[in-house]
Motif scaffolding. Structure first.
Motif, mmCIF file in Angstrom:
data_model
loop_
_atom_site.group_PDB
_atom_site.id
_atom_site.type_symbol
_atom_site.label_atom_id
_atom_site.label_comp_id
_atom_site.label_asym_id
_atom_site.label_seq_id
_atom_site.Cartn_x
_atom_site.Cartn_y
_atom_site.Cartn_z
ATOM 1 N N ASP A 177 0.848 -1.191 0.000
ATOM 2 C CA ASP A 177 0.000 0.000 0.000
ATOM 3 C C ASP A 177 0.886 1.244 0.000
ATOM 4 N N PRO A 178 0.768 2.136 -0.983
ATOM 5 C CA PRO A 178 1.633 3.319 -1.030
ATOM 6 C C PRO A 178 1.434 4.263 0.157
ATOM 7 N N GLN A 179 0.269 4.180 0.806
ATOM 8 C CA GLN A 179 0.040 5.042 1.961
ATOM 9 C C GLN A 179 0.806 4.590 3.198
ATOM 10 N N LEU A 180 1.230 3.295 3.212
ATOM 11 C CA LEU A 180 1.811 2.751 4.430
ATOM 12 C C LEU A 180 3.128 3.417 4.789
ATOM 13 N N SER A 181 4.054 3.499 3.835
ATOM 14 C CA SER A 181 5.357 4.089 4.153
ATOM 15 C C SER A 181 5.204 5.531 4.623
ATOM 16 N N GLN A 182 4.287 6.274 3.989
ATOM 17 C CA GLN A 182 4.055 7.656 4.402
ATOM 18 C C GLN A 182 3.432 7.704 5.789
ATOM 19 N N SER A 183 2.497 6.801 6.060
ATOM 20 C CA SER A 183 1.838 6.800 7.368
ATOM 21 C C SER A 183 2.800 6.366 8.474
ATOM 22 N N LEU A 184 3.752 5.494 8.154
ATOM 23 C CA LEU A 184 4.750 5.100 9.144
ATOM 24 C C LEU A 184 5.608 6.294 9.561
ATOM 25 N N VAL A 185 6.027 7.086 8.576
ATOM 26 C CA VAL A 185 6.814 8.290 8.872
ATOM 27 C C VAL A 185 5.990 9.260 9.715
ATOM 28 N N HIS A 186 4.724 9.452 9.331
ATOM 29 C CA HIS A 186 3.854 10.349 10.091
ATOM 30 C C HIS A 186 3.678 9.858 11.530
ATOM 31 N N THR A 187 3.539 8.543 11.697
ATOM 32 C CA THR A 187 3.351 7.986 13.034
ATOM 33 C C THR A 187 4.568 8.258 13.913
ATOM 34 N N LEU A 188 5.758 8.048 13.362
ATOM 35 C CA LEU A 188 6.981 8.284 14.134
ATOM 36 C C LEU A 188 7.143 9.765 14.471
ATOM 37 N N ILE A 189 6.871 10.639 13.499
ATOM 38 C CA ILE A 189 6.966 12.087 13.750
ATOM 39 C C ILE A 189 5.989 12.494 14.848
ATOM 40 N N TYR A 190 4.766 12.020 14.728
ATOM 41 C CA TYR A 190 3.725 12.364 15.701
ATOM 42 C C TYR A 190 4.114 11.882 17.098
ATOM 43 N N ALA A 191 4.607 10.643 17.203
ATOM 44 C CA ALA A 191 4.964 10.087 18.510
ATOM 45 C C ALA A 191 6.133 10.840 19.128
ATOM 46 N N VAL A 192 7.149 11.152 18.334
ATOM 47 C CA VAL A 192 8.329 11.840 18.863
ATOM 48 C C VAL A 192 7.981 13.267 19.297
ATOM 49 N N VAL A 193 7.198 13.983 18.468
ATOM 50 C CA VAL A 193 6.841 15.366 18.792
ATOM 51 C C VAL A 193 5.991 15.424 20.059
ATOM 52 N N THR A 194 4.973 14.587 20.134
ATOM 53 C CA THR A 194 4.077 14.640 21.291
ATOM 54 C C THR A 194 4.780 14.187 22.568
ATOM 55 N N SER A 195 5.552 13.101 22.501
ATOM 56 C CA SER A 195 6.219 12.624 23.717
ATOM 57 C C SER A 195 7.310 13.597 24.155
ATOM 58 N N SER B 212 3.817 8.229 26.770
ATOM 59 C CA SER B 212 3.580 9.162 25.670
ATOM 60 C C SER B 212 3.895 8.526 24.320
ATOM 61 N N LEU B 213 4.979 7.754 24.256
ATOM 62 C CA LEU B 213 5.326 7.108 22.988
ATOM 63 C C LEU B 213 4.300 6.061 22.590
ATOM 64 N N ILE B 214 3.857 5.271 23.558
ATOM 65 C CA ILE B 214 2.830 4.269 23.240
ATOM 66 C C ILE B 214 1.564 4.960 22.744
ATOM 67 N N GLY B 215 1.146 6.026 23.433
ATOM 68 C CA GLY B 215 -0.037 6.765 22.998
ATOM 69 C C GLY B 215 0.149 7.390 21.634
ATOM 70 N N GLY B 216 1.341 7.940 21.368
ATOM 71 C CA GLY B 216 1.592 8.558 20.070
ATOM 72 C C GLY B 216 1.627 7.559 18.940
ATOM 73 N N LEU B 217 2.238 6.395 19.163
ATOM 74 C CA LEU B 217 2.317 5.382 18.112
ATOM 75 C C LEU B 217 0.949 4.781 17.806
ATOM 76 N N ARG B 218 0.070 4.748 18.793
ATOM 77 C CA ARG B 218 -1.260 4.159 18.596
ATOM 78 C C ARG B 218 -2.341 5.202 18.364
ATOM 79 N N SER B 219 -1.972 6.463 18.262
ATOM 80 C CA SER B 219 -2.963 7.532 18.198
ATOM 81 C C SER B 219 -3.858 7.392 16.970
ATOM 82 N N PHE B 220 -5.150 7.600 17.196
ATOM 83 C CA PHE B 220 -6.109 7.524 16.091
ATOM 84 C C PHE B 220 -7.267 8.482 16.282
#
Length: 313
Positions: A84-102, A242-250
């Motif tokens: 899925d082409p969205q997956l690689s982009q969503s993985l990057v977004h997930t990591l950015i979101y988790a790092v920024v929020t935590s 915070s990292l667990i919450g950020g990685l699972r955020s929806f």
């Protein structure tokens, strides 16, 4: 007859001795097995609520299933998910979101905790205000901030316009949408981080502070040599949660942007949900397994490192 009685009496004595040991609690075997019964209720709950659903998810991730039909297809769901082409982009977004929020919760939570453990007027009231966003529904927070950050009628941009500043499209600009949601997440979860840090700072023995005052240590020295190192257990807890919450955020992301504009704020969880909405139940289950593996792969080594660092400090 006498020989038979001679054989029976020792056996009776041994049985009586075992019963006496059980009654008095001196039987080593009984002492070892008795506490295990107290684990039984928790073990049953663990099996029913965690083990069974986990193995069921692993099985259904290898199938194409609906409510009425299940077809085993092996690893095809995982292959399709990673293509899925969205997956690689969503993985990057997930990591950015988790790092920024935590990261923001660690820094701001520590700073607020230092402020709220000082001799401040209205300290109790300020603690309550800081914790209040935690009590509000995440969906409610998301919908509220979606209105507040509206680029045309939102209060935030109207306030900026009154100051002569042209407000950006917080949730409509692809470059800002994910970070805007992350800042809202920080605002909502900051109270938990602050509370954990307050508990960690208050738990530091007062003897350290008294010794520092006797030695004439200043505020910066006290922070650097006492508060910061001895607050490491609280820091580790905030980082992990915070990292667990950020990685699972929806829920917050879905309430505010639904992964948009385009796919600019899509995270792994939102991609999984979109696949579920489209009726690809097996594919979305495989995505949940992938997300579980990602979270475990990041958190297990990190938790181990934090634990070792806490012991060393």
């Amino acid at each position: 007859m006498a020989s038979t009685m001679a054989q029976v009496l020792p056996d009776l004595d041994r049985r009586r001795g075992r019963r006496r040991k059980r009654r008095t609690g001196t039987d080593p075997f009984a002492r070892r097995t008795y506490p295990l019964w107290f684990h039984l209720p928790a073990s049953l709950l663990y099996v029913v609520l965690f083990a069974v659903p986990t193995f069921a998810s692993l099985y259904f991730s290898l199938t194409r299933w609906t409510l009425f039909d299940v077809t085993f297809i092996g690893l095809d769901n995982f292959v399709q998910f990673f293509q899925d082409p969205q997956l690689s982009q969503s993985l990057v977004h997930t990591l950015i979101y988790a790092v920024v929020t935590s990261g923001a919760k660690v820094v701001l939570g520590f700073a607020l905790a230092l402020l709220l453990t000082s001799n401040l007027i209205g300290r109790g009231y300020l603690r309550a205000v800081t914790f209040f966003p935690v009590l509000v529904s995440t969906i409610g927070v998301g919908l509220t901030f979606k209105v507040l950050l509206d680029p045309f009628d939102g209060v935030v941009n109207q306030a900026l316009a009154a100051l002569g500043i042209a407000g950006p499209g917080w949730l409509t600009d692809p470059n800002l949408a994910l970070l805007s949601v992350a800042l809202v997440d920080v605002w909502k979860g900051l109270g938990i981080a602050t509370l954990i840090y307050i508990a960690g700072i208050v738990a530091i023995p007062q003897e350290y502070f008294e010794a520092a005052r006797v030695d004439g240590a200043g505020a910066w020295t006290v922070f650097r040599s006492i508060i910061f190192p001895l607050s490491w257990p609280a820091t580790g807890t905030v980082i992990i949660l915070s990292l667990i919450g950020g990685l699972r955020s929806f829920d917050l992301i879905w309430a505010m942007t639904k992964g948009g504009p385009g796919f600019s704020s899509d995270v792994v969880a939102s991609v999984i949900y979109k696949q579920y909405q489209a009726g690809f139940y097996g594919l979305s289950t495989a995505g949940n397994v992938v997300l579980f593996v990602i979270v475990a792969a990041i958190m297990i080594p990190l938790a181990s490192y934090i634990g070792r660092r806490g012991v060393e400090s």
